[in-house]
Each structure stands twice: as structure tokens, then as C-alpha cells.
Scaffold this active site. Structure first.
Site, PDB file in Angstrom:
ATOM      1  N   PHE A 115      26.154 -45.021  42.790  1.00  0.00           N
ATOM      2  CA  PHE A 115      26.060 -44.695  44.196  1.00  0.00           C
ATOM      3  C   PHE A 115      26.898 -45.686  44.988  1.00  0.00           C
ATOM      4  CE2 PHE A 115      21.708 -43.571  42.562  1.00  0.00           C
ATOM      5  CZ  PHE A 115      21.933 -42.198  42.520  1.00  0.00           C
TER       6      PHE A 115
ATOM      7  N   ARG B 271      23.173 -49.968  60.362  1.00  0.00           N
ATOM      8  CA  ARG B 271      22.429 -49.072  59.481  1.00  0.00           C
ATOM      9  C   ARG B 271      23.103 -49.036  58.115  1.00  0.00           C
ATOM     10  NH1 ARG B 271      19.354 -49.802  62.879  1.00  0.00           N
ATOM     11  NH2 ARG B 271      18.315 -48.325  64.286  1.00  0.00           N
ATOM     12  N   GLU B 272      22.326 -49.288  57.072  1.00  0.00           N
ATOM     13  CA  GLU B 272      22.851 -49.199  55.715  1.00  0.00           C
ATOM     14  C   GLU B 272      22.699 -47.764  55.214  1.00  0.00           C
ATOM     15  OE1 GLU B 272      20.760 -52.127  53.465  1.00  0.00           O
ATOM     16  OE2 GLU B 272      21.879 -53.803  54.338  1.00  0.00           O
TER      17      GLU B 272
ATOM     18  N   ALA C 147      17.329 -30.326  37.953  1.00  0.00           N
ATOM     19  CA  ALA C 147      18.190 -30.771  39.060  1.00  0.00           C
ATOM     20  C   ALA C 147      19.334 -31.624  38.533  1.00  0.00           C
ATOM     21  CB  ALA C 147      17.383 -31.548  40.094  1.00  0.00           C
TER      22      ALA C 147
ATOM     23  N   GLU D 272      22.910 -27.239  34.913  1.00  0.00           N
ATOM     24  CA  GLU D 272      21.794 -28.155  34.675  1.00  0.00           C
ATOM     25  C   GLU D 272      20.646 -27.471  33.939  1.00  0.00           C
ATOM     26  OE1 GLU D 272      21.475 -31.380  35.101  1.00  0.00           O
ATOM     27  OE2 GLU D 272      23.485 -31.643  35.920  1.00  0.00           O
TER      28      GLU D 272
ATOM     29  N   GLY E 115      17.084 -41.163  56.769  1.00  0.00           N
ATOM     30  CA  GLY E 115      17.023 -42.493  57.355  1.00  0.00           C
ATOM     31  C   GLY E 115      17.852 -43.515  56.608  1.00  0.00           C
TER      32      GLY E 115
ATOM     33  N   GLU F 253      22.995 -40.317  28.072  1.00  0.00           N
ATOM     34  CA  GLU F 253      22.740 -40.613  29.479  1.00  0.00           C
ATOM     35  C   GLU F 253      21.314 -41.090  29.714  1.00  0.00           C
ATOM     36  OE1 GLU F 253      23.789 -37.259  31.855  1.00  0.00           O
ATOM     37  OE2 GLU F 253      25.821 -37.115  31.041  1.00  0.00           O
TER      38      GLU F 253
END
Length: 206
Positions: free
Chosen positions: A20, A42-43, A87, A103, A126, A153
Site C-alpha cells: 500500500f 490528513r494521512e 474478494a 477471485e 476517513g 501468497e
């Protein structure tokens, strides 16, 4: 509610780049009462878009759920193995329906013939820009089950095939306690009779 609020970015600082991305954003935005906010930091976690699919067999009236270890639930008194729907993350060259089909094969050896959109929503706006695309997928549950996932994985996925009534009991009892399967199953419960009738009337081979 016709006006569009405005905001402006002042600075953007990369903090982490791995599976990420994490960035810090300095910004200000208009206030509901008028004027602008002070400088805010804001992160933002850039997770990309994810796709979830609840496979459903209208002939057998069964759904496919999966169970796997989740680090976010490590302190849960029931343990960090959660009941979820299938997912995965969307690649740049994929449309969400393709992700759902891919998937389903990878995580449950489940062939999804077609998809009906359920909902697209922000998972945690948020802190993250991640959007979730949810689908109901038509499948045959005959022969499904067992353990699946890509071992390289770190995936260790157990497949559950349940009749609809049992899935709803899991939902209502709290056995299912993460957002994606809750949203999918609540929508499915509201639309099950209509979808089942539609799929069964439109097919002679199940």
C-alpha cells in the site's frame, strides 16, 4: 443541497510505499458555516479498489462463503479467523466483474457465470481511498468446498457452502462480523426471492 464545497491541496508528502501507499496531505477546505478551515494534515492510505462477490446457486439455494486468518482481528476473543465473501484487489487493466470471476476461481475453485452489482462504497474514507465493488455471482455449488488459495501468497482459505437460511443465521448471530459480507448478505436477503425467480425462469439447465 445544491452547492459544491471546495477544498485545496497545499502539500503532499510520501510516507511509505509498499503493498500500500501512505501519504500525508496538507490541505484546507470550505466550512459549512462559511470561510475556510485552518491548515489540516490528513494521512491517506492508498489501497486501490477491491471487489467482493457472493456466489449464489439458485437451484440449490446455497451461497459460498470463505474463512481465513485476518491480522486486524488478532485481538478478537473468538480468534482472528473471519467468515467473509470472496474478494480481491482490482488491477489497472481489469473491470470489477473480471476481478469477481478471477477471485472466485482462485479462492474457492468456484465458477461464476454472471454477476449482478450490489453496491459500490468507500470502506473507510476517513483514512483510505479504497472503494469496494460488491456483486452477487451466479454459480453452481455442486462439489464446492475444501481448502484453497495461493500458498505462495500466504493464503489458507476454507470454503463454506451454506443454504441461504443458515447464512442468514450466521449473519444475525454475529458469526459474520466484517462489513463486506454483512452488506452483501443483507442485500441478498432483501433481493433473494426476486433474483432466484429471475435466474430460474431464465434458465432450463440450472
Amino acid at each position: 443541497y445544491d452547492s459544491v464545497m471546495k477544498w485545496k491541496q497545499i502539500n503532499k508528502t510520501p510516507l511509505y510505499h509498499g503493498f500500500f501507499r501512505l501519504t500525508a496531505h496538507e490541505l484546507s477546505h470550505e466550512l459549512f458555516a462559511g470561510g475556510d478551515s485552518p491548515l489540516l494534515v490528513r494521512e491517506l492510505l492508498d489501497r486501490g479498489n477491491a471487489v467482493g462477490v457472493l456466489p449464489y446457486d439458485p437451484v440449490r439455494d446455497e451461497v459460498v462463503l470463505i474463512e481465513q486468518f485476518r491480522i486486524g482481528a488478532k485481538d478478537d476473543p473468538e480468534g482472528p479467523w473471519l467468515i467473509e465473501i470472496i474478494a480481491g484487489y482490482q488491477e489497472l487493466d481489469e473491470v470489477p466483474e473480471e476481478v469477481a470471476i478471477r477471485e472466485a476461481i482462485e479462492e474457492a475453485n468456484c465458477q461464476v457465470a454472471s454477476c449482478i452489482p450490489i453496491k459500490t462504497y468507500y470502506s473507510s474514507p476517513g483514512t483510505s481511498n479504497e472503494q469496494i465493488h460488491l456483486f452477487l455471482g451466479r454459480t453452481s455449488t455442486e462439489g464446492l468446498g475444501g481448502i484453497h488459495g495461493h500458498r505462495e501468497e500466504g493464503e489458507d482459505i476454507r470454503v463454506h457452502v451454506l443454504n441461504s437460511a443458515s447464512a442468514f443465521k450466521w449473519l444475525d448471530s454475529g458469526k459474520i462480523d466484517s462489513a463486506m459480507p454483512i452488506i452483501a448478505l443483507q442485500w441478498f436477503r432483501e433481493n433473494r426471492e426476486r433474483i432466484r425467480r429471475q435466474w430460474l425462469e431464465g434458465s432450463t439447465d440450472g
